[in-house]
Write a protein that holds these residues in place. Structure first.
Motif, short mmCIF file in Angstrom:
data_model
loop_
_atom_site.label_atom_id
_atom_site.label_comp_id
_atom_site.label_asym_id
_atom_site.label_seq_id
_atom_site.Cartn_x
_atom_site.Cartn_y
_atom_site.Cartn_z
N UNK A 1 0.82 -1.21 0.00
CA UNK A 1 0.00 0.00 0.00
C UNK A 1 0.86 1.26 0.00
N UNK A 2 2.09 1.12 -0.46
CA UNK A 2 2.99 2.28 -0.48
C UNK A 2 3.36 2.72 -1.89
N UNK A 3 3.44 1.78 -2.83
CA UNK A 3 3.74 2.14 -4.21
C UNK A 3 2.56 2.89 -4.82
N UNK A 4 2.84 3.67 -5.83
CA UNK A 4 1.78 4.48 -6.44
C UNK A 4 0.95 3.66 -7.41
N UNK A 5 -0.31 4.02 -7.54
CA UNK A 5 -1.16 3.47 -8.59
C UNK A 5 -0.78 4.15 -9.91
N UNK A 6 -1.02 3.44 -11.00
CA UNK A 6 -0.74 4.03 -12.30
C UNK A 6 -1.75 3.50 -13.30
N UNK A 7 -2.15 4.36 -14.24
CA UNK A 7 -3.10 3.96 -15.28
C UNK A 7 -2.72 4.65 -16.58
N UNK A 8 -2.84 3.92 -17.68
CA UNK A 8 -2.50 4.46 -19.00
C UNK A 8 -3.00 3.49 -20.07
N UNK A 9 -3.07 3.94 -21.32
CA UNK A 9 -3.44 3.04 -22.41
C UNK A 9 -2.39 1.94 -22.61
N UNK A 10 -2.86 0.79 -23.05
CA UNK A 10 -1.99 -0.37 -23.27
C UNK A 10 -1.27 -0.30 -24.61
N UNK A 11 0.00 -0.71 -24.59
CA UNK A 11 0.73 -1.09 -25.79
C UNK A 11 0.96 -2.59 -25.68
N UNK A 12 0.50 -3.36 -26.65
CA UNK A 12 0.49 -4.82 -26.52
C UNK A 12 1.58 -5.50 -27.34
N UNK A 13 2.15 -6.56 -26.75
CA UNK A 13 3.13 -7.41 -27.41
C UNK A 13 2.76 -8.87 -27.15
N UNK A 14 2.80 -9.67 -28.19
CA UNK A 14 2.54 -11.11 -28.05
C UNK A 14 3.81 -11.87 -28.39
N UNK A 15 4.29 -12.67 -27.42
CA UNK A 15 5.47 -13.50 -27.65
C UNK A 15 5.04 -14.89 -28.11
N UNK A 16 5.94 -15.53 -28.85
CA UNK A 16 5.68 -16.84 -29.44
C UNK A 16 6.80 -17.80 -29.07
N UNK A 17 6.58 -19.11 -29.28
CA UNK A 17 7.71 -20.04 -29.18
C UNK A 17 8.79 -19.67 -30.19
N UNK A 18 10.02 -19.91 -29.84
CA UNK A 18 11.16 -19.50 -30.66
C UNK A 18 11.07 -20.03 -32.08
N UNK A 19 10.51 -21.23 -32.26
CA UNK A 19 10.46 -21.85 -33.58
C UNK A 19 9.22 -21.47 -34.39
N UNK A 20 8.29 -20.72 -33.79
CA UNK A 20 7.02 -20.41 -34.46
C UNK A 20 7.19 -19.31 -35.50
N UNK A 21 6.37 -19.37 -36.53
CA UNK A 21 6.35 -18.31 -37.54
C UNK A 21 5.45 -17.18 -37.05
N UNK A 22 5.80 -15.94 -37.32
CA UNK A 22 4.95 -14.83 -36.89
C UNK A 22 3.63 -14.85 -37.66
N UNK A 23 2.56 -14.33 -37.08
CA UNK A 23 1.29 -14.29 -37.79
C UNK A 23 1.35 -13.37 -39.00
N UNK A 24 0.43 -13.58 -39.92
CA UNK A 24 0.48 -12.84 -41.19
C UNK A 24 0.37 -11.33 -40.99
N UNK A 25 -0.38 -10.90 -39.98
CA UNK A 25 -0.52 -9.47 -39.75
C UNK A 25 0.83 -8.82 -39.47
N UNK A 26 1.75 -9.57 -38.86
CA UNK A 26 3.07 -9.04 -38.54
C UNK A 26 3.96 -8.97 -39.78
N UNK A 27 3.84 -9.96 -40.65
CA UNK A 27 4.69 -9.98 -41.85
C UNK A 27 4.16 -9.08 -42.95
N UNK A 28 2.84 -8.92 -43.00
CA UNK A 28 2.24 -8.07 -44.03
C UNK A 28 2.33 -6.59 -43.70
#
Length: 249
Positions: A55-82
């Motif tokens: 109950x000592x640290x400050x609260x914080x709120x802001x819009x999200x920036x999202x990242x999705x991680x994958x298994x090392x051997x997986x291919x990225x989704x088409x939205x990422x490559x296109x």
């Protein structure tokens, strides 16, 4: 009409994550047969600026920036490559170097909280000291990791609020890679889209408010809190919880 920054200030100064979930239970529609999550990102713990709920640290709120991680051997989704400039990771640049892009383009200028989805069966960390330092330099307000982090002393040295499911001593490259960014991700069954409002409450937890529901949530919370305050006062005076709920809820 209040600006987004004014709304976020009202949120962190007056309410808790529990208040938000109470409002979302009333406002959000869930598919039939599904359990309502009410925005709660389950099983996350603060690891910076200190470890554990407090109950000592400050609260914080802001819009999200999202990242999705994958298994090392997986291919990225088409939205990422296109569309690599918006959703992918062109060669020669680390994923965290994109952490400030969404906030820079957001006209609200409300900053951003990084939200990361990591495959649940992985044991490596997807955020460590160098990544946290870079986020701090880019002006990121907090990081929420649906996975593992490491380098706790370094994380805490940044004083950046960082939440995660667990820790690891193993670096990302052992089994994970960044796959796509600025797309809907899932943390504990809750969908988080870029621009949704992330509220980190160091005592109660992390909740996510769909951006279009922020206004209704702020409008409803005072009414719900007043009802609960009346019920609690009645219970203190000897009324049963059942009767108090019937009368005030």
């Amino acid at each position: 009409m209040a600006s987004l920054n004014e709304q976020l200030s009202t949120l962190v100064e007056n309410y808790t994550a529990c208040d938000v979930s109470d409002a979302l239970l009333k406002l959000q529609k869930v598919p039939e047969g599904s359990a309502p999550r009410a925005g709660y990102l389950a099983d996350l713990t603060p690891f910076s600026p200190q470890v554990g709920r407090n109950d000592t640290a400050r609260k914080v709120a802001a819009p999200a920036t999202t990242f999705k991680f994958l298994p090392k051997s997986a291919s990225p989704p088409s939205i990422a490559t296109e569309n690599p400039e918006k959703h992918g990771f062109p060669p020669g640049k680390h994923w965290v170097d994109y952490a400030g892009d969404f906030a820079a383009e957001d006209p609200s200028k409300a900053g951003s909280i990084i939200v990361i989805e990591q495959p649940g069966d992985q044991y490596c960390a997807v955020t460590g000291g160098i990544m946290a330092t870079r986020m701090k330099v880019l002006g990121i307000k907090a990081a929420v990791v649906g996975g593992r982090v490491r380098d706790l002393r370094e994380l805490q040295a940044t004083e950046l609020p960082i939440w995660a499911r667990a820790t690891s001593t193993v670096g990302t490259g052992a089994e994970a890679k960044a796959g796509v960014r600025n797309v809907p991700i899932s943390i504990g069954g809750v969908t988080v889209d870029a621009g949704d409002i992330v509220f980190c409450d160091p005592m109660e937890g992390v909740v996510v408010i769909p951006r279009d529901l922020l206004g209704p949530v702020l409008e409803l919370m005072p009414k719900l809190i007043s009802m609960d305050d009346q019920a609690k006062e009645a219970v203190e005076q000897g009324m049963t919880v059942t009767d108090a709920f019937k009368k005030f809820r």
